[in-house]
Write a protein that holds these residues in place. Structure first.
Motif, short mmCIF file in Angstrom:
data_model
loop_
_atom_site.label_atom_id
_atom_site.label_comp_id
_atom_site.label_asym_id
_atom_site.label_seq_id
_atom_site.Cartn_x
_atom_site.Cartn_y
_atom_site.Cartn_z
N GLY A 33 78.39 -13.17 36.47
CA GLY A 33 79.21 -14.32 35.84
C GLY A 33 79.89 -13.88 34.16
O GLY A 33 78.96 -13.08 33.50
N GLY A 34 80.65 -14.67 33.77
CA GLY A 34 81.20 -15.08 32.67
C GLY A 34 80.99 -14.19 31.45
O GLY A 34 81.29 -14.85 30.20
N LEU A 35 80.29 -12.95 31.09
CA LEU A 35 80.07 -12.55 30.15
C LEU A 35 81.07 -11.45 29.70
O LEU A 35 81.12 -10.44 30.35
N TRP A 36 81.67 -11.61 28.59
CA TRP A 36 82.60 -10.59 28.16
C TRP A 36 81.90 -9.63 27.29
O TRP A 36 81.19 -10.06 26.38
N LEU A 37 82.08 -8.26 27.55
CA LEU A 37 81.24 -7.16 26.71
C LEU A 37 82.11 -6.63 25.80
O LEU A 37 83.11 -6.27 26.35
N ASN A 38 81.82 -6.65 24.64
CA ASN A 38 82.67 -6.10 23.84
C ASN A 38 82.09 -4.84 22.74
O ASN A 38 81.31 -5.52 21.95
N ARG A 79 84.43 -7.20 31.43
CA ARG A 79 83.51 -8.41 32.30
C ARG A 79 82.92 -7.82 33.38
O ARG A 79 83.49 -7.29 34.32
N LEU A 80 81.65 -7.87 33.29
CA LEU A 80 80.62 -7.39 34.28
C LEU A 80 80.71 -8.28 35.66
O LEU A 80 80.06 -9.56 35.00
N LEU A 81 81.06 -8.35 36.87
CA LEU A 81 81.17 -9.38 37.75
C LEU A 81 80.15 -9.17 38.48
O LEU A 81 79.47 -10.28 38.92
N THR A 82 79.81 -8.22 39.18
CA THR A 82 78.81 -8.14 40.00
C THR A 82 77.95 -6.48 40.00
O THR A 82 78.67 -5.74 39.22
N THR A 83 76.81 -6.39 40.21
CA THR A 83 75.85 -5.30 40.11
C THR A 83 75.21 -5.29 41.53
O THR A 83 74.75 -6.11 41.96
N THR A 84 75.64 -4.40 42.34
CA THR A 84 75.02 -4.06 43.64
C THR A 84 74.31 -2.71 43.74
O THR A 84 75.06 -1.62 43.47
N LYS A 85 73.06 -2.73 44.22
CA LYS A 85 72.46 -1.48 44.42
C LYS A 85 72.48 -1.25 46.12
O LYS A 85 72.04 -2.23 46.97
N SER A 89 81.22 -3.78 39.52
CA SER A 89 82.46 -4.44 39.60
C SER A 89 82.81 -4.86 38.39
O SER A 89 81.90 -5.95 37.76
N VAL A 90 84.05 -4.43 37.81
CA VAL A 90 84.32 -4.98 36.36
C VAL A 90 85.59 -5.24 36.23
O VAL A 90 86.44 -4.75 37.17
N GLN A 91 85.89 -6.33 35.35
CA GLN A 91 87.27 -6.58 34.79
C GLN A 91 87.70 -5.93 33.77
O GLN A 91 86.73 -6.24 32.45
N LEU A 92 88.55 -5.23 33.21
CA LEU A 92 88.87 -4.56 32.08
C LEU A 92 89.61 -5.49 31.16
O LEU A 92 90.39 -6.48 32.02
N TYR A 93 89.75 -5.47 29.95
CA TYR A 93 90.36 -6.27 28.83
C TYR A 93 91.50 -5.39 28.52
O TYR A 93 91.54 -4.17 28.00
N CYS A 94 92.91 -5.98 28.40
CA CYS A 94 94.01 -5.23 28.14
C CYS A 94 94.41 -5.79 26.92
O CYS A 94 94.71 -6.78 26.39
N ASN A 95 94.28 -5.05 25.67
CA ASN A 95 94.61 -5.36 24.43
C ASN A 95 96.13 -4.87 24.39
O ASN A 95 96.52 -3.96 23.96
N ARG A 96 96.94 -6.12 24.59
CA ARG A 96 98.44 -5.85 24.44
C ARG A 96 98.86 -5.44 23.11
O ARG A 96 99.99 -5.07 22.99
N SER A 97 98.21 -5.79 22.01
CA SER A 97 98.86 -5.27 20.79
C SER A 97 98.33 -3.86 20.32
O SER A 97 98.94 -3.07 19.45
#
Length: 292
Positions: free
Chosen positions: A31-36, A263-269, A281-289
């Motif tokens: 869930g919902g943790l954005w990692l920067n 964003r880390l969605l899931t961790t599966t071993k 499984s991750v969602q990447l962030y696109c910095n459009r600037s």
């Protein structure tokens, strides 16, 4: 936000293979943790996972442990071949290792470099070096060395051995670095959305960090040293849109492992034919600037 203006954020429909992968390989939502890394002050040691040492206390396996970082999307058939093959190959060499599958689970264009950056940050504390490893490249020659690259980055899939790429500055396919060496280069550029060029830019980072690239010596199997399992009918996103055509050859001095956001969605071993791995499984962030 349109594909024409921001090519990194061009949405595409998930393929059946992607849906099957998520159903088969993901079980726990983090869930919902954005990692920067860097900008938001996220400490990498807070998000690292410990893995069990497959060799136990056997000293013949040596003191080092490798994190195999595999950028991934929609290539489940290749993954089923890759995991057991590489695990057995490394075990024959008595290389302590754990394989991390970095699954890009978003609608953005594929970003191999950002997935590797994220994989290094997520890899376990007990690993001290990495292999940036393509999922479609299987080593066949047991003389290939995956041991700790103390002297500098070690390019396993050298230009005289890789089945496709033979230019002298090529460092793609399979590249070993200590984590210290990787951070000395600030990892890879996060600006390369779509297929290709990120490893060419990384070669320049290696040079500027004062590191020397080492390659296998005495391998006589030539272009048959690896089995390339890439399906030629598979589409590669090689489009260069707008400013991408101009800036793809420019050294990126602003982004890297210190700025990657995801964003880390899931961790599966899981185990595939007795080969253990961890799927992030991750969602990447696109910095459009910043993205051309």
């Amino acid at each position: 936000m349109t594909a024409r203006t921001w090519p990194c954020c061009r949405l595409r429909l998930a393929s059946v293979a992607a849906v099957l992968l998520l159903l088969c390989l993901t079980t726990s939502l983090l869930g919902g943790l954005w990692l920067n890394a860097g900008c938001w002050g996220t400490r990498s040691d807070q998000i690292k996972l410990e893995t069990k040492d497959l060799a136990g206390d056997d000293p013949s396996w040596g003191p080092h442990k490798m994190a195999v970082i595999v950028p991934f999307r929609d290539r489940f058939d290749e993954l089923l071949q890759f995991l057991p093959h590489l695990h057995l190959f490394l075990s024959r060499q008595r290389i302590r290792h754990h394989i991390y599958i970095m699954n890009q689970a978003d609608g953005l264009r594929f970003n191999r470099a950002s997935l590797i950056n994220a994989g290094v940050l997520l890899s376990a504390n007990d690993t001290d070096y990495i292999a940036m490893h393509d999922v479609d490249l299987l080593p066949l020659n047991d003389d290939l060395n995956y041991s700790y690259p103390a002297l500098g980055p070690y390019h396993v899939s050298a230009p005289n051995l890789h089945p496709l790429y033979h230019y002298p500055t090529f460092v793609g396919g399979i590249l070993l670095l200590t984590k210290k060496q990787f951070h000395l280069c600030n990892g890879l550029s996060n600006r390369y959305w779509g297929w290709g060029r990120e490893d060419d830019e990384f070669y320049r980072r290696i040079q500027e960090a004062g590191l020397k690239v080492f390659r296998p010596d005495g391998i006589t199997t030539g272009y048959e040293t690896f089995h390339h399992i890439h399906d030629p009918s598979r589409h590669r996103d090689q489009k260069r849109i707008g400013e991408q055509r101009r800036v793809q050859f420019i050294r990126d001095r602003e982004t890297g492992v210190s700025t990657v956001r995801f964003r880390l969605l899931t961790t599966t071993k899981l185990h595939v034919h007795s080969a253990p791995c961890t799927v992030f499984s991750v969602q990447l962030y696109c910095n459009r600037s910043q993205t051309p």
